[in-house]
Design a protein around this motif. Structure first.
Motif, PDB file in Angstrom:
ATOM      1  N   ALA A  83       0.801  -1.313   0.119  1.00  0.00           N
ATOM      2  CA  ALA A  83       0.102  -0.004  -0.068  1.00  0.00           C
ATOM      3  C   ALA A  83       0.594   1.283   0.161  1.00  0.00           C
ATOM      4  N   VAL A  84       2.112   1.216   0.725  1.00  0.00           N
ATOM      5  CA  VAL A  84       2.711   2.422   0.716  1.00  0.00           C
ATOM      6  C   VAL A  84       3.488   2.432  -0.769  1.00  0.00           C
ATOM      7  N   TYR A  85       3.944   1.545  -1.142  1.00  0.00           N
ATOM      8  CA  TYR A  85       4.363   1.733  -2.726  1.00  0.00           C
ATOM      9  C   TYR A  85       3.389   2.272  -3.503  1.00  0.00           C
ATOM     10  N   ASP A  86       2.183   1.674  -3.522  1.00  0.00           N
ATOM     11  CA  ASP A  86       0.979   2.159  -4.436  1.00  0.00           C
ATOM     12  C   ASP A  86       0.643   3.681  -4.177  1.00  0.00           C
ATOM     13  N   THR A  87       0.661   3.860  -2.846  1.00  0.00           N
ATOM     14  CA  THR A  87       0.522   5.279  -2.567  1.00  0.00           C
ATOM     15  C   THR A  87       1.336   6.489  -2.768  1.00  0.00           C
ATOM     16  N   TYR A  88       2.627   6.233  -2.409  1.00  0.00           N
ATOM     17  CA  TYR A  88       3.651   6.908  -2.190  1.00  0.00           C
ATOM     18  C   TYR A  88       4.669   6.970  -3.246  1.00  0.00           C
ATOM     19  N   GLY A  89       4.764   5.593  -3.897  1.00  0.00           N
ATOM     20  CA  GLY A  89       5.939   5.535  -4.825  1.00  0.00           C
ATOM     21  C   GLY A  89       6.969   4.969  -4.442  1.00  0.00           C
ATOM     22  N   GLU A  90       8.151   4.477  -5.243  1.00  0.00           N
ATOM     23  CA  GLU A  90       8.964   3.700  -4.880  1.00  0.00           C
ATOM     24  C   GLU A  90       9.984   4.188  -3.922  1.00  0.00           C
ATOM     25  N   HIS A  91      10.274   5.509  -3.874  1.00  0.00           N
ATOM     26  CA  HIS A  91      11.282   6.102  -2.919  1.00  0.00           C
ATOM     27  C   HIS A  91      10.802   5.551  -1.310  1.00  0.00           C
ATOM     28  N   GLY A  93       8.343   3.811  -0.647  1.00  0.00           N
ATOM     29  CA  GLY A  93       8.309   2.609  -0.271  1.00  0.00           C
ATOM     30  C   GLY A  93       9.460   1.955   0.199  1.00  0.00           C
ATOM     31  N   LYS A  94      10.484   1.868  -0.462  1.00  0.00           N
ATOM     32  CA  LYS A  94      11.879   1.604  -0.093  1.00  0.00           C
ATOM     33  C   LYS A  94      12.261   2.239   1.210  1.00  0.00           C
ATOM     34  N   THR A  95      12.080   3.124   1.497  1.00  0.00           N
ATOM     35  CA  THR A  95      12.402   3.870   2.649  1.00  0.00           C
ATOM     36  C   THR A  95      11.898   3.320   3.829  1.00  0.00           C
ATOM     37  N   VAL A  96      10.456   3.022   3.743  1.00  0.00           N
ATOM     38  CA  VAL A  96       9.648   2.140   4.715  1.00  0.00           C
ATOM     39  C   VAL A  96      10.016   1.094   4.909  1.00  0.00           C
ATOM     40  N   GLU A  97      10.365  -0.001   3.755  1.00  0.00           N
ATOM     41  CA  GLU A  97      11.042  -1.113   3.867  1.00  0.00           C
ATOM     42  C   GLU A  97      12.225  -1.248   4.727  1.00  0.00           C
ATOM     43  N   ILE A  98      13.189  -0.071   4.657  1.00  0.00           N
ATOM     44  CA  ILE A  98      14.384  -0.057   5.413  1.00  0.00           C
ATOM     45  C   ILE A  98      13.766   0.026   7.054  1.00  0.00           C
ATOM     46  N   MET A  99      13.002   1.064   6.995  1.00  0.00           N
ATOM     47  CA  MET A  99      12.503   1.501   8.615  1.00  0.00           C
ATOM     48  C   MET A  99      11.891   0.183   9.272  1.00  0.00           C
TER      49      MET A  99
END
Length: 143
Positions: A83-91, A93-99
């Motif tokens: 949902a983060v990728y879909d809503t906010y895009g790749e940058h 999304g990757k930041t949240v994955e790292i978090m």
């Protein structure tokens, strides 16, 4: 020659091999846990869910961004990140994955020999959403 670094392209064959390896590891773990010769002490690999306090802290940090962080199951975590990728895009999304990997209290997977006592750890592998898992196949993707 180590002059450049190139990203390896993953083809369908990579994903098929990975899925087959995961399935083989899961099947062997189930057999080890149930077979009369190994059932008392099967060598399994478990992965506990994220630390609840750290997950709660990350949830409160992501809430102001409109991100409803859910990690009670691996499927909910996957859906949250999607949902983060879909809503906010790749940058983002990757930041949240790292978090999630650094701040959410993700536990390290561990090997254990289950003696089937009350003190035995759960054999469940949170990240893979498998009830039983072991490393039976060679981890060729690491070479």
């Amino acid at each position: 020659d180590a002059d450049e670094i190139e990203e390896e392209a993953h083809t369908a064959s990579h994903w098929i091999i990975e899925e087959l390896m995961l399935s083989a590891n899961k099947c062997v773990a189930m057999k080890l846990a149930d077979h009369p010769l190994t059932a008392d002490y099967p060598v399994l690999r478990n992965h506990q869910p994220p630390d609840p306090a750290k997950a709660s802290e990350l949830k409160s940090q992501l809430a102001p961004l409109g991100i409803d962080y859910q990690c009670e199951t691996a499927a909910l975590l996957r859906d949250t990140i999607r949902a983060v990728y879909d809503t906010y895009g790749e940058h983002v999304g990757k930041t949240v994955e790292i978090m999630v990997m650094r701040m959410s209290g993700m536990q390290q997977a561990q090997y254990f020999a289950d003696a089937k006592t009350e003190d035995s750890p759960s054999p469940r592998h949170y990240a893979l959403a498998f009830d039983f898992y072991t490393h039976f196949t060679s981890p060729i993707r690491r070479y």
